[in-house]
Design a protein around this motif. Structure first.
Motif, PDB file in Angstrom:
ATOM      1  N   GLU A 268      38.190  40.438  35.974  1.00 41.15           N
ATOM      2  CA  GLU A 268      37.056  39.765  35.334  1.00 41.15           C
ATOM      3  C   GLU A 268      36.121  39.277  36.420  1.00 41.15           C
ATOM      4  O   GLU A 268      36.557  38.811  37.475  1.00 41.15           O
ATOM      5  CB  GLU A 268      37.544  38.575  34.494  1.00 41.15           C
ATOM      6  N   ASP A 269      34.823  39.395  36.161  1.00 41.71           N
ATOM      7  CA  ASP A 269      33.847  38.861  37.105  1.00 41.71           C
ATOM      8  C   ASP A 269      34.059  37.370  37.259  1.00 41.71           C
ATOM      9  O   ASP A 269      34.240  36.631  36.292  1.00 41.71           O
ATOM     10  CB  ASP A 269      32.418  39.135  36.631  1.00 41.71           C
ATOM     11  N   ASN A 270      34.031  36.918  38.510  1.00 42.48           N
ATOM     12  CA  ASN A 270      34.252  35.506  38.809  1.00 42.48           C
ATOM     13  C   ASN A 270      33.223  35.064  39.835  1.00 42.48           C
ATOM     14  O   ASN A 270      33.180  35.606  40.949  1.00 42.48           O
ATOM     15  CB  ASN A 270      35.677  35.307  39.360  1.00 42.48           C
ATOM     16  N   PRO A 271      32.363  34.116  39.502  1.00 39.71           N
ATOM     17  CA  PRO A 271      31.305  33.715  40.438  1.00 39.71           C
ATOM     18  C   PRO A 271      31.837  33.095  41.726  1.00 39.71           C
ATOM     19  O   PRO A 271      31.094  32.954  42.694  1.00 39.71           O
ATOM     20  CB  PRO A 271      30.491  32.688  39.629  1.00 39.71           C
ATOM     21  N   TYR A 272      33.122  32.702  41.741  1.00 36.12           N
ATOM     22  CA  TYR A 272      33.685  32.078  42.931  1.00 36.12           C
ATOM     23  C   TYR A 272      34.424  33.088  43.818  1.00 36.12           C
ATOM     24  O   TYR A 272      35.035  32.713  44.811  1.00 36.12           O
ATOM     25  CB  TYR A 272      34.630  30.952  42.520  1.00 36.12           C
ATOM     26  N   MET A 273      34.379  34.348  43.406  1.00 33.63           N
ATOM     27  CA  MET A 273      35.047  35.388  44.178  1.00 33.63           C
ATOM     28  C   MET A 273      34.010  36.438  44.584  1.00 33.63           C
ATOM     29  O   MET A 273      32.939  36.500  44.008  1.00 33.63           O
ATOM     30  CB  MET A 273      36.148  36.030  43.337  1.00 33.63           C
ATOM     31  N   PRO A 274      34.364  37.301  45.554  1.00 32.37           N
ATOM     32  CA  PRO A 274      33.425  38.350  45.983  1.00 32.37           C
ATOM     33  C   PRO A 274      33.057  39.290  44.839  1.00 32.37           C
ATOM     34  O   PRO A 274      33.890  39.556  43.968  1.00 32.37           O
ATOM     35  CB  PRO A 274      34.219  39.105  47.065  1.00 32.37           C
TER      36      PRO A 274
END
Length: 274
Positions: A268-274
């Protein structure tokens, strides 16, 4: 990427690959095999692969002289290559690996022109058969093994690929990480063969993962180059035979499996990950 191994094309060979939990097999239909006989077996080979759910990721012909001493194409050799390309098309194999031998009566530049002519013929022949052509970086009846030859030959043939084996680069004293960095976009097939050198001298082609090649960095480079072909295990050691050799194959399989991202990997897209 799919993990596989070099093996034969009889039913027992394909079953062995499946029993090892591998997805793919590579065939080396070398100079000592009759290409017409291989082509005749292609429908049966396709059936074996379907039965055991194993794909043929690549096939090639090593050790064959394709150019004579006058710099002319040897018709029988060209037909051998075409037979194997036809076999690959029937089986559903996407890559055919070959080389072009050096002719001493010609200059390096002339040899490159000869190689371009020969490989262009194969590319044209394979174009409507869903088979891509690549040159192997092994020097067995082949000089198109390193950047010196890749620059002139591959620049003229934009759809020609490279079958890469880091151990061959080491044998020439080259930098395999630099070659993968600079040429990885052209890789159609990749060998997993270990190498051990001591004081600059070749000692062993150890099982991959029990050798001196920096395989984790190699895998990083292949991912950054978006390589999505076969990783083909090549057992090649004179020391690792019998029980020890089979354990070495198992070790290599278990070593590389954790480094291969599953095709069905979910995230899942995660704004805190690359």
């Amino acid at each position: 990427m799919k993990l596989g191994i070099i093996n034969g094309w009889e039913e027992g060979n394909i079953k062995y690959v499946s029993d090892k939990g591998l997805e793919a097999v590579e065939f080396c239909v070398n100079h000592n095999y009759n290409s017409a006989e291989f082509l005749a077996k292609a429908p049966d080979i396709k059936g074996y692969c379907e039965k055991y759910n194993v794909i043929v990721g690549s096939m090639g012909r090593w050790g064959m002289k394709r150019i004579d001493e006058n710099g002319e194409i040897i018709p029988e050799a060209l037909q051998d290559d075409k037979n194997i390309i036809d076999g690959a098309s029937i089986i559903g194999c996407p890559v055919f690996n070959c080389g072009v031998n050096y002719t001493e009566s010609k200059s390096f530049y002339e040899n490159c022109e000869i190689a371009i002519e020969y490989l262009k013929e194969l590319i044209s022949y394979a174009e409507d058969k869903n088979v891509k052509i690549s040159v192997y970086n092994c020097a067995w009846e082949n000089f198109v093994v390193e950047p010196k030859a890749w620059y002139p030959v591959l620049s003229e043939l934009p759809t020609l690929g490279i079958k890469y084996d880091a151990s061959h680069c080491l044998s020439r004293g080259g930098n395999y990480l630099a070659e993968i960095r600079d040429w990885g976009e052209r890789f159609y097939h990749f060998h997993l063969k270990g190498a051990v050198y001591i004081d600059g001298e070749h000692y062993d082609d150890a099982p991959a993962g029990l050798d001196m090649i920096d395989w984790k960095s190699v895998m990083d480079l292949l991912y950054t180059k978006n390589y999505d072909g076969m990783l083909s295990i090549e057992p090649h050691s004179h020391y690792w035979k019998g029980k020890k050799g089979q354990w070495g194959v198992d070790y290599t399989i278990n070593y590389f499996k954790p480094m291969i991202m599953p095709e069905d990997y979910e995230y899942e897209d995660n704004p805190y990950m690359p």
